[in-house]
Scaffold this active site. Sequence first.
Site, PDB file in Angstrom:
ATOM      1  N   SER A  19      14.047  47.290 -30.801  1.00  0.00           N
ATOM      2  CA  SER A  19      14.974  47.875 -31.762  1.00  0.00           C
ATOM      3  C   SER A  19      16.328  47.197 -31.971  1.00  0.00           C
ATOM      4  O   SER A  19      17.148  47.111 -31.063  1.00  0.00           O
ATOM      5  CB  SER A  19      15.230  49.344 -31.374  1.00  0.00           C
ATOM      6  OG  SER A  19      16.340  49.861 -32.069  1.00  0.00           O
ATOM      7  N   PHE A  20      16.577  46.749 -33.181  1.00  0.00           N
ATOM      8  CA  PHE A  20      17.900  46.272 -33.606  1.00  0.00           C
ATOM      9  C   PHE A  20      18.877  47.441 -33.627  1.00  0.00           C
ATOM     10  O   PHE A  20      20.012  47.323 -33.159  1.00  0.00           O
ATOM     11  CB  PHE A  20      17.793  45.653 -35.010  1.00  0.00           C
ATOM     12  CG  PHE A  20      19.110  45.550 -35.744  1.00  0.00           C
ATOM     13  CD1 PHE A  20      19.908  44.422 -35.609  1.00  0.00           C
ATOM     14  CD2 PHE A  20      19.548  46.582 -36.565  1.00  0.00           C
ATOM     15  CE1 PHE A  20      21.121  44.322 -36.289  1.00  0.00           C
ATOM     16  CE2 PHE A  20      20.756  46.496 -37.240  1.00  0.00           C
ATOM     17  CZ  PHE A  20      21.547  45.357 -37.101  1.00  0.00           C
ATOM     18  N   THR A  66      11.676  53.402 -39.208  1.00  0.00           N
ATOM     19  CA  THR A  66      11.117  52.064 -39.357  1.00  0.00           C
ATOM     20  C   THR A  66       9.593  52.122 -39.362  1.00  0.00           C
ATOM     21  O   THR A  66       8.993  53.211 -39.382  1.00  0.00           O
ATOM     22  CB  THR A  66      11.658  51.129 -38.240  1.00  0.00           C
ATOM     23  OG1 THR A  66      11.269  49.788 -38.541  1.00  0.00           O
ATOM     24  CG2 THR A  66      11.157  51.515 -36.867  1.00  0.00           C
ATOM     25  N   LYS A  70       7.964  54.972 -42.717  1.00  0.00           N
ATOM     26  CA  LYS A  70       8.890  55.092 -43.847  1.00  0.00           C
ATOM     27  C   LYS A  70       8.321  55.924 -45.002  1.00  0.00           C
ATOM     28  O   LYS A  70       9.067  56.543 -45.749  1.00  0.00           O
ATOM     29  CB  LYS A  70       9.304  53.710 -44.354  1.00  0.00           C
ATOM     30  CG  LYS A  70      10.174  52.953 -43.354  1.00  0.00           C
ATOM     31  CD  LYS A  70      10.704  51.654 -43.926  1.00  0.00           C
ATOM     32  CE  LYS A  70      11.574  50.943 -42.901  1.00  0.00           C
ATOM     33  NZ  LYS A  70      12.271  49.776 -43.450  1.00  0.00           N
ATOM     34  N   ASN A  91      14.277  55.370 -45.071  1.00  0.00           N
ATOM     35  CA  ASN A  91      14.634  54.734 -43.801  1.00  0.00           C
ATOM     36  C   ASN A  91      15.841  55.404 -43.130  1.00  0.00           C
ATOM     37  O   ASN A  91      16.271  55.001 -42.057  1.00  0.00           O
ATOM     38  CB  ASN A  91      14.912  53.234 -43.993  1.00  0.00           C
ATOM     39  CG  ASN A  91      16.305  52.966 -44.525  1.00  0.00           C
ATOM     40  OD1 ASN A  91      16.789  53.671 -45.406  1.00  0.00           O
ATOM     41  ND2 ASN A  91      16.952  51.939 -43.996  1.00  0.00           N
ATOM     42  N   ASP A 107      17.567  50.544 -47.220  1.00  0.00           N
ATOM     43  CA  ASP A 107      16.942  49.210 -47.217  1.00  0.00           C
ATOM     44  C   ASP A 107      17.224  48.483 -48.522  1.00  0.00           C
ATOM     45  O   ASP A 107      17.460  47.275 -48.542  1.00  0.00           O
ATOM     46  CB  ASP A 107      15.419  49.323 -47.046  1.00  0.00           C
ATOM     47  CG  ASP A 107      15.003  49.505 -45.590  1.00  0.00           C
ATOM     48  OD1 ASP A 107      15.774  49.112 -44.699  1.00  0.00           O
ATOM     49  OD2 ASP A 107      13.906  50.028 -45.355  1.00  0.00           O
ATOM     50  N   GLY A 132       3.857  47.862 -47.495  1.00  0.00           N
ATOM     51  CA  GLY A 132       4.374  49.025 -46.773  1.00  0.00           C
ATOM     52  C   GLY A 132       5.665  49.569 -47.362  1.00  0.00           C
ATOM     53  O   GLY A 132       6.091  49.175 -48.454  1.00  0.00           O
ATOM     54  N   GLY A 133       6.312  50.463 -46.600  1.00  0.00           N
ATOM     55  CA  GLY A 133       7.531  51.125 -47.075  1.00  0.00           C
ATOM     56  C   GLY A 133       8.660  50.172 -47.403  1.00  0.00           C
ATOM     57  O   GLY A 133       9.355  50.339 -48.411  1.00  0.00           O
ATOM     58  N   TYR A 212      14.162  39.550 -38.161  1.00  0.00           N
ATOM     59  CA  TYR A 212      15.407  38.929 -37.697  1.00  0.00           C
ATOM     60  C   TYR A 212      15.267  38.336 -36.294  1.00  0.00           C
ATOM     61  O   TYR A 212      16.130  37.585 -35.838  1.00  0.00           O
ATOM     62  CB  TYR A 212      16.540  39.975 -37.674  1.00  0.00           C
ATOM     63  CG  TYR A 212      16.304  41.073 -36.662  1.00  0.00           C
ATOM     64  CD1 TYR A 212      16.841  40.983 -35.376  1.00  0.00           C
ATOM     65  CD2 TYR A 212      15.520  42.181 -36.972  1.00  0.00           C
ATOM     66  CE1 TYR A 212      16.586  41.976 -34.435  1.00  0.00           C
ATOM     67  CE2 TYR A 212      15.277  43.164 -36.053  1.00  0.00           C
ATOM     68  CZ  TYR A 212      15.813  43.067 -34.788  1.00  0.00           C
ATOM     69  OH  TYR A 212      15.557  44.038 -33.862  1.00  0.00           O
TER      70      TYR A 212
END
Length: 252
Positions: A19-20, A66, A70, A91, A107, A132-133, A212
């Site tokens: 997780s960021f 996430t 979503k 989100n 997002d 996806g979402g 990322y």
Amino acid sequence: MAERKNSTFGLLGKDISYSFSRGYFTKKFKNLGFTKTKYVNFDIPKIEDFPNIIKNDDSICGINVTIPYKEEVIPYLDKLDKTAKKIGAVNTIKFTKRGNLKGYNTDVVGFEKSISPYFKKHHKFALILGTGGASKAVAFALKRNNIKYKFVSRNPSGEKEISYQDLSEKIFNKYNVIINCTPLGTSPNVDKYPTIPYQYLSKKHLLFDLIYNPELTIFLEKGKERGATVKNGYQMLEIQAEESWAIWNKNK
């Protein structure tokens, strides 16, 4: 912005130990001097477990969402912001004063603000890898910037989707913005990447990866080798996180 007593924020997802969001907000709270506010991971195997999270913790003030929830979380919400409703993906969840759950999509702002400085006049068509979402928010932002797009899917359906097998030199000559919305390449599986014909990439192309970590995925690396402009998803995450924080604290 004053700290509220025993406030909990968190990230809803599956297999999200990387997780960021948790690291970002934990650092943010420390910098703000918030000692009673925490950010945790709500890591659940299936969306049906979501109501138990709410029921068992009345300190929760806001939740980020996430992969892969979503879209799946929407039936559990009381209301959707108009942008989230148009996109069909959420989100960010805000707990209203009445105790209702309202869904937002930050997002779209994160993606739009981080990619738009890289757009050039010839960037008129885009390929979105994945359906996806997150890809829905990307599509919404592209439409707002007058960029036509197609989704690339393993199981395409409808005129807006094509298969990976259909990707050709002709398509790559026309669609010179390519956005990876799949999880392929995310740490620790850094050797994975979308199977597209990278040999057709050129300096006219712009490649954006929502991933990322690592900073340079194989997807981006292959584009860079062929002269394409590349951008990862870190700035997008920072922007959407701050947008979420603003939503949670509005009218507080």
